[in-house]
Design an enzyme around this catalytic site. Structure first.
Site, PDB file in Angstrom:
ATOM      1  N   GLY A  92       0.825  -1.215   0.000  1.00  0.00           N
ATOM      2  CA  GLY A  92       0.000   0.000   0.000  1.00  0.00           C
ATOM      3  C   GLY A  92       0.852   1.255   0.000  1.00  0.00           C
ATOM      4  NE  ARG A 116      -5.786  -7.416  -4.117  1.00  0.00           N
ATOM      5  CZ  ARG A 116      -5.721  -6.094  -3.942  1.00  0.00           C
ATOM      6  NH1 ARG A 116      -5.988  -5.292  -4.926  1.00  0.00           N
ATOM      7  NH2 ARG A 116      -5.432  -5.581  -2.761  1.00  0.00           N
ATOM      8  CB  CYS A 158      -3.002  11.008   8.847  1.00  0.00           C
ATOM      9  SG  CYS A 158      -4.640  10.913   8.112  1.00  0.00           S
ATOM     10  CB  SER A 162      -1.762  10.444  -0.400  1.00  0.00           C
ATOM     11  OG  SER A 162      -1.499  11.532   0.451  1.00  0.00           O
ATOM     12  CG  HIS A 177      -3.557  15.198   5.930  1.00  0.00           C
ATOM     13  ND1 HIS A 177      -3.763  14.906   4.600  1.00  0.00           N
ATOM     14  CD2 HIS A 177      -4.049  14.145   6.632  1.00  0.00           C
ATOM     15  CE1 HIS A 177      -4.359  13.705   4.513  1.00  0.00           C
ATOM     16  NE2 HIS A 177      -4.535  13.232   5.727  1.00  0.00           N
TER      17      HIS A 177
END
Lengths: 337, 337
Positions: free
Chosen positions: B12, B39, B128, B158, B241
């Site tokens: 990720g 996966r 975050c 993101s 951010h």
């Protein structure tokens, strides 16, 4: 009484919309003059089914003009407004130059329409970020008296005119292509970035744009006790300013009461259903004249205040629409005498 | 003592940076396992000068693992953390699932490092938007006790992972080409737009992301009296951010005192010179581990509080960096015993 209108700054981002609004709102004028600096003189501009040639902005240009709408930078407004007033015209000015002058009413027609009655030739239209906030605050102020406002803005690049939007589009294109794009209109890159400064440093670490939100709000609402703590931020959005607002009122309001006040206010549209993911967003407000309000909720930090989210097309209610509405109001009042 | 590390979710957006950080910060591990869903099994991932094959995330995968870093969605963390704990490992989890569990410490190493001493196998890394705010608030809280925080966020795409950034880039490309781009990752178009909702509706008209900023802040700072009024907004920025914060403290702080407290705080960098147009911006913070603070000024709305602007790379201090720092802290403490 207001038969001949002149528009100063017809070729700018806001001027174009002023022309659209003059036509679409069917302003009852007889003659329309377009004035601009030398650079634009002779340009032909389509207004409804007329084509009008841009004339030079000079003192003599205001002879026989009754009403002027000014969409120019501060320094241009400082110069031309006295020419127009000397020629006997009334000026509706969108620039920041005249707003805080004690002899100049600062008007939002939905909020303080009667202020237009007491002018000395110049009537000012407020700053874009102030206008939309005050349209939303006005009904709460009337019902419960606004004491304190904490506002963080998310302002579109069109606030810096056509050049602002061009810079956002071009710099994003370059960024996606892996190229750098030196900023010109803005002080820093705006593509995929935020700039927490609009205007110049003014006082106490606040910018000129931020201090406009303090002083203009007090003047329009006619209450010098209103306290405002603003943070103004440029965001990579083309059209539509957004504001995260926390308002504390003398008499605490419930969410239901605040929502009803917003719903009942002229010029306000409520879009508020979080469960259905409905709230105002810039793309949805582009090209609309209203101020959109949503995310209405009580302040969970204990002030008894109301938090909400407010979006409006900064070129319309934030500028062109408000100025044309003031002109409309003057014409209606004159016709009623 | 912590010889074998496992990373869950290595492919990720955050997992990739966790791997970078494990290498660049020279985490003293002996073996590294990469675990993921079916996966990704068999994928080869470059870690420093090693190549590691991704293995299946299943209960047996944690045999002989001492320390796990989890970079997964909530539902994955809910499932795998108990497997890891049952196998005797300590889990540093970045998801939201375990954060508010009373037995799980919620840790920012610069703020509450000693909280790691009292865990039951799981240690959580905060959200975050909370992490960067609390890193900035912590020195003010220690010096003057934070009473109330009003925060409006400007959160990068993101935050929704690699798919979020892909959607922003692709939809902006389409928008510039005059094509529509139906949103998938976000509920609404994000190109040249803002979305004033992150997460789902939670309580009192606030979203899950907003309520994280309330509850996690209290837990990390160990003070349930702290009041927070958050508004969380997605903006068309890829990384970083930003937050417009107004903090009211029990003992009022001067701007100079607050600035000195920020300057003296671990993990905080002050960038604050409005006259020179210097303040934190997302593009400048991309790829950096610190929390950047600027626009520090007194609240002119009369609370005696401090207003400031705070930016941090949401994938780094907001996620990967903080988790790796917690792992580092655990290893350092274990080595010191």
């Amino acid at each position: 009484m207001y038969e001949t209108i002149a528009l100063v700054g017809a070729t700018g981002a806001v001027g174009r919309i002023v022309l659209d609004q003059i036509v679409s709102r069917k302003l009852p004028y007889k003659r329309l003059k377009l004035l601009a600096s030398e650079r634009s003189v002779g340009k032909e501009v389509r207004v409804g089914d007329q084509t009008i040639k841009v004339e030079l902005l000079e003192p003599d240009a205001f002879k026989n003009v009754d009403l002027v709408i000014g969409s120019t930078p501060d320094e241009v407004a400082a110069e031309f407004a006295p020419w127009a007033v000397a020629a006997g015209a009334v000026v509706v000015d969108e620039s920041g130059f005249w707003r805080m002058d004690a002899k100049v009413p600062l008007v939002i027609p939905e909020v303080n329409p009667d202020a237009v009655d007491h002018h000395s030739g110049i009537i000012a239209s407020p700053n874009c970020s102030t206008t939309q906030m005050v349209v939303a605050l006005a009904p709460l102020h009337k019902a419960a008296r606004v004491k304190r406002v904490i506002v963080s803005t998310y302002q579109a690049t069109s606030g810096a005119g056509l050049a602002g939007n061009e810079e956002l589009r071009d710099s994003i294109r370059d960024s996606l292509a892996g190229k750098t794009h030196p900023p010109k209109t803005f002080a820093h890159p705006i593509a995929f970035n935020l700039i927490p400064q609009i205007g110049s440093e003014k006082q106490d670490g606040y910018t000129s744009e931020e201090m406009k939100m303090v002083y203009e709000t007090r003047k329009i609402l006619g209450d010098d006790d209103i306290q405002v703590c603003p943070t103004c931020v440029r965001v990579p959005v083309l059209i539509g300013h957004s504001e995260s607002i926390l308002v504390e009122t003398e008499r605490p309001l419930t969410v239901m009461e605040a929502t009803e006040l917003f719903r009942g206010a002229d010029g306000v549209t409520v879009v508020d259903d979080l469960a259905a993911k409905q709230y105002p967003m810039p793309l949805d407000c582009d090209g609309k004249d209203d101020v959109f309000v949503g995310r209405i909720r009580h302040d969970i930090s204990g002030s008894g205040g109301i938090a909400f989210w407010c979006v409006s097309d900064n070129l319309r209610k934030g500028a062109a629409t408000n100025a044309v509405q003031i002109a409309e109001l003057l014409m209606r009042k004159a016709a009623a005498v």
